[in-house]
Design a protein around this motif. Sequence first.
Motif, mmCIF file in Angstrom:
data_model
loop_
_atom_site.group_PDB
_atom_site.id
_atom_site.type_symbol
_atom_site.label_atom_id
_atom_site.label_comp_id
_atom_site.label_asym_id
_atom_site.label_seq_id
_atom_site.Cartn_x
_atom_site.Cartn_y
_atom_site.Cartn_z
ATOM 1 N N LEU A 56 54.355 -7.597 36.085
ATOM 2 C CA LEU A 56 55.330 -7.057 37.041
ATOM 3 C C LEU A 56 54.971 -5.629 37.441
ATOM 4 N N ALA A 57 54.403 -4.873 36.508
ATOM 5 C CA ALA A 57 54.019 -3.489 36.795
ATOM 6 C C ALA A 57 52.892 -3.398 37.820
ATOM 7 N N LYS A 58 52.206 -4.531 38.068
ATOM 8 C CA LYS A 58 51.121 -4.550 39.069
ATOM 9 C C LYS A 58 51.628 -4.846 40.481
ATOM 10 N N CYS A 59 52.904 -5.158 40.613
ATOM 11 C CA CYS A 59 53.466 -5.486 41.924
ATOM 12 C C CYS A 59 53.584 -4.229 42.782
ATOM 13 N N PRO A 60 53.755 -4.387 44.111
ATOM 14 C CA PRO A 60 53.925 -3.218 44.979
ATOM 15 C C PRO A 60 54.993 -2.281 44.410
ATOM 16 N N ILE A 61 54.650 -1.013 44.284
ATOM 17 C CA ILE A 61 55.487 -0.076 43.534
ATOM 18 C C ILE A 61 56.891 0.051 44.095
ATOM 19 N N ASP A 62 57.038 -0.059 45.409
ATOM 20 C CA ASP A 62 58.368 0.081 46.001
ATOM 21 C C ASP A 62 59.249 -1.146 45.757
ATOM 22 N N LYS A 63 58.644 -2.250 45.317
ATOM 23 C CA LYS A 63 59.402 -3.478 45.047
ATOM 24 C C LYS A 63 59.746 -3.637 43.561
ATOM 25 N N ILE A 64 59.127 -2.852 42.698
ATOM 26 C CA ILE A 64 59.285 -3.049 41.256
ATOM 27 C C ILE A 64 60.729 -2.906 40.783
ATOM 28 N N PRO A 65 61.511 -1.902 41.235
ATOM 29 C CA PRO A 65 62.897 -1.812 40.747
ATOM 30 C C PRO A 65 63.709 -3.080 41.016
ATOM 31 N N ALA A 66 63.619 -3.619 42.225
ATOM 32 C CA ALA A 66 64.373 -4.841 42.559
ATOM 33 C C ALA A 66 63.854 -6.033 41.763
ATOM 34 N N LEU A 67 62.533 -6.101 41.593
ATOM 35 C CA LEU A 67 61.948 -7.206 40.823
ATOM 36 C C LEU A 67 62.393 -7.152 39.366
ATOM 37 N N LEU A 68 62.391 -5.961 38.793
ATOM 38 C CA LEU A 68 62.803 -5.807 37.400
ATOM 39 C C LEU A 68 64.269 -6.166 37.204
ATOM 40 N N GLN A 69 65.107 -5.732 38.125
ATOM 41 C CA GLN A 69 66.532 -6.040 38.007
ATOM 42 C C GLN A 69 66.764 -7.552 38.022
ATOM 43 N N LEU A 70 66.108 -8.234 38.960
ATOM 44 C CA LEU A 70 66.248 -9.684 39.057
ATOM 45 C C LEU A 70 65.652 -10.372 37.833
ATOM 46 N N PHE A 71 64.464 -9.956 37.423
ATOM 47 C CA PHE A 71 63.776 -10.577 36.301
ATOM 48 C C PHE A 71 64.578 -10.402 35.012
ATOM 49 N N ASN A 72 65.108 -9.203 34.777
ATOM 50 C CA ASN A 72 65.868 -8.948 33.553
ATOM 51 C C ASN A 72 67.174 -9.741 33.527
ATOM 52 N N THR A 73 67.860 -9.784 34.664
ATOM 53 C CA THR A 73 69.100 -10.552 34.743
ATOM 54 C C THR A 73 68.829 -12.026 34.449
ATOM 55 N N THR A 74 67.774 -12.553 35.072
ATOM 56 C CA THR A 74 67.426 -13.962 34.890
ATOM 57 C C THR A 74 67.018 -14.260 33.459
ATOM 58 N N SER A 75 66.230 -13.374 32.861
ATOM 59 C CA SER A 75 65.780 -13.579 31.482
ATOM 60 C C SER A 75 66.958 -13.671 30.530
ATOM 61 N N LEU A 76 67.938 -12.798 30.720
ATOM 62 C CA LEU A 76 69.126 -12.825 29.866
ATOM 63 C C LEU A 76 69.925 -14.106 30.093
ATOM 64 N N GLU A 77 70.005 -14.550 31.348
ATOM 65 C CA GLU A 77 70.726 -15.787 31.652
ATOM 66 C C GLU A 77 70.056 -17.000 31.000
ATOM 67 N N VAL A 78 68.732 -17.029 30.990
ATOM 68 C CA VAL A 78 68.010 -18.126 30.342
ATOM 69 C C VAL A 78 68.345 -18.160 28.851
ATOM 70 N N CYS A 79 68.418 -16.985 28.222
ATOM 71 C CA CYS A 79 68.802 -16.927 26.808
ATOM 72 C C CYS A 79 70.231 -17.426 26.614
ATOM 73 N N GLU A 80 71.119 -17.050 27.521
ATOM 74 C CA GLU A 80 72.502 -17.529 27.443
ATOM 75 C C GLU A 80 72.559 -19.046 27.552
ATOM 76 N N GLY A 81 71.788 -19.597 28.477
ATOM 77 C CA GLY A 81 71.756 -21.048 28.649
ATOM 78 C C GLY A 81 71.250 -21.759 27.416
ATOM 79 N N GLN A 82 70.217 -21.201 26.792
ATOM 80 C CA GLN A 82 69.676 -21.799 25.566
ATOM 81 C C GLN A 82 70.721 -21.760 24.450
#
Length: 355
Positions: free
Chosen positions: A149-175
Amino acid sequence: MNNKDTHVLSGFYKDSISHFILIFAYHFLAMFQELVHAKAFQDYLETTSFPKTPQHLYDPIRYILSLAGKRIRPLLVLMGAELFDESTVEHALPASAAIEFFHNFSLIHDDIMDVAPLRRGKPTVHQKWDANVAILSGDALLIKAYQELAKCPIDKIPALLQLFNTTSLEVCEGQQYDMDFEGRAHVGEAEYIDMIRLKTSVLLGCALQMGAIIAGAEEPSQTLLYDFGVNLGVAFQLQDDILDVYGNPESFGKQIGGDILSNKKTILFVKLQELISPDDQSELTYLLRQTIDTEPEKIEKMMNLYAKYDIQTLAIYQKEKFTTIAYEKLENIPVEDYKKQALFSLADALMHRVR
């Protein structure tokens, strides 16, 4: 039939043939795009090297990644980017790798929790090595996802991280919900749908939206694409539940009735619990206590209960409801229809597996 009628019919057939050719061309283009994306992702993955040592940390990572399935999730990242801006697909490759790494990290840990001996027909990581090795290798793979993710376009990283972190936590909740359900006698339909949405579907939506973020799509369009992925994911899991009982074992690739034998709470089981009469409840209770050794006809008897309450029809209705919602979300994205064809074709392929 007069000449005028003949001329009208001739025009009708010409229009029909032209329409068929156009549809065929769209599907061929969609398949070609998928192959191009698959090759681009594979080429990129091969450039991502893992150290040789310590072997017990990195060999399991290479192993789980070698057990490649369809790799739908990384493809969705690339297709999400292409939908809005073809020139950004290459920039989306690190995000596609991040999604693939996270997905496989979750598989390693899920297999430990499920005490699963096989993954895609091969020994699971904890079986091939041990649970400690599997836990640590899974953790390392998650860290590699963040490195990508750190290799993605730098101006997109904050939005990508927010989405990725939210989703990762949701996957754990689902499990966790899935594990909680194993110890519960009754699970409601809404609870079950929410569990599969979190455990499975949000990652599909996340993959698509990450591609859209990298392509610079407007937020309303990102949301529509995310919702397309989530609803498609729910429909796909519901179909998986149905195929486990009513599918063709050769095309399905799994043991038919496996969910019944393990007393897994699927949409079929949940609907049966909801509708079953007191007279049949004792039969269900009996079957749930049996194994294939103590009750060789367990699958057949459970299917008889499903048939009595027309459970298959009810489950198909739910699957088709979420499929329809998914397609409507994709249709409403304000881009040219031909740009959506690859996603429609992929969705069709996922939702029309041979039974």
